[in-house]
Scaffold this motif. Sequence first.
Motif, PDB file in Angstrom:
ATOM      1  N   SER A  88       9.987   4.058   5.050  1.00 37.76           N
ATOM      2  CA  SER A  88       9.706   5.513   4.636  1.00 37.76           C
ATOM      3  C   SER A  88      11.047   5.959   4.387  1.00 37.76           C
ATOM      4  CB  SER A  88       9.254   6.314   5.754  1.00 37.76           C
ATOM      5  OG  SER A  88       7.710   5.761   5.858  1.00 37.76           O
ATOM      6  N   ARG A  99       0.850  -1.370  -0.038  1.00 38.29           N
ATOM      7  CA  ARG A  99      -0.140  -0.017  -0.078  1.00 38.29           C
ATOM      8  C   ARG A  99       0.841   1.431  -0.080  1.00 38.29           C
ATOM      9  NH1 ARG A  99      -2.258  -3.273   4.032  1.00 38.29           N
ATOM     10  NH2 ARG A  99      -4.042  -4.251   3.777  1.00 38.29           N
ATOM     11  N   GLY A 100       0.591   2.098  -1.073  1.00 40.50           N
ATOM     12  CA  GLY A 100       1.549   3.214  -1.239  1.00 40.50           C
ATOM     13  C   GLY A 100       0.703   4.450  -1.759  1.00 40.50           C
ATOM     14  N   SER A 101       1.352   5.331  -2.258  1.00 40.12           N
ATOM     15  CA  SER A 101       0.708   6.489  -2.807  1.00 40.12           C
ATOM     16  C   SER A 101       0.143   6.212  -4.134  1.00 40.12           C
ATOM     17  CB  SER A 101       1.878   7.604  -3.364  1.00 40.12           C
ATOM     18  OG  SER A 101       2.669   7.097  -4.104  1.00 40.12           O
ATOM     19  N   GLN A 102       0.188   5.050  -4.863  1.00 41.37           N
ATOM     20  CA  GLN A 102      -0.323   4.689  -5.874  1.00 41.37           C
ATOM     21  C   GLN A 102      -1.532   3.565  -5.595  1.00 41.37           C
ATOM     22  OE1 GLN A 102       2.215   3.785  -9.021  1.00 41.37           O
ATOM     23  NE2 GLN A 102       3.335   5.654  -9.073  1.00 41.37           N
ATOM     24  N   GLY A 135       6.055   2.998  -6.782  1.00 41.29           N
ATOM     25  CA  GLY A 135       6.065   4.407  -6.562  1.00 41.29           C
ATOM     26  C   GLY A 135       7.066   4.752  -5.498  1.00 41.29           C
TER      27      GLY A 135
END
Length: 316
Positions: A280, A145-148, A294
Amino acid sequence: MSTHDPKRLLVAVNPSASFGRHRPVGPVVVDALTKAGHDVHALERSSEGELREALRVALGGGALGDAGGAARPDALVVVGGDGMVSLGTGLVASTGIPLALVPTGTGNDFARALGLPFDDPARAIAQLVTLLDGSPRPVDALLARGSQGETWVAGGVSAGFDALVNERANRMRRPRGRARYDIALALELLRLRQVDYEVVVDGVPQEVAGTLVSVGNARSVGGGITLLPDAVVDDGLLDLLIVDRLSRRAFLRLFPRVSKGTHGDDPRVRMSRAKTVTISAPGVVAYGDGERLGPLPIEIEVVPEALLVYAPISTS
């Protein structure tokens, strides 16, 4: 010769997949599976986006290939490298539709993890015909799970030196095959970056000054570089590797051990297992199964038995 259990198979072909020097592998796979008595529908498109959309429709019970039909496939067969594994995993994870592989790529690291022939397409095709007479095996998948958004990953997520090598290799058009990865690796070694990470392991944060961070379900990346020598595809756990900040000379000395998977006793290397890992760091891009996910931050969660695969041996 007819199979004991004829199946409705959807075969997805990477257009660049080759068999030997000039012979396209896709038709060979389709012919072998058809002769085994299966109902085979091949899909090949000029772009990954078009192929993904066509597969999404077919896997949902829409038009199968160019022949039509509305029955849900019994399995998705992907022909290509780890990019095709990534594509297939993203479409069938958690759906109950099994995934089968004919590895023809440069790395084939998920095929290695499953015990499949990773450097002999002819043997992989013959073995697949046999495997389809049996039952698929459940293995774990990673949900990133990330920004995209959310992305299913089969083998592993990298967010350090190995990700930078992938980023460079993907920008290169020449040479083809493993040599491109080797050149990218050498170039990244020349400009070795040190990164300040925050890594949260099962809810416990830690600050890491590191060179390499990798989270995985498979043992290797980059065509057999054994970053996670103890990783098992169906143990319900992620394997986490952190290599501390090193000088270029120290990293060059350590890297041969990392490549062979004999680095576990080095004090500069930390390996552990977890259910979830969040990574991070500023200016770092994550890769999953060799595909760009991403920029960080990214959270990786193991989902036990989320993927069904046709594998030749017990995976535990």
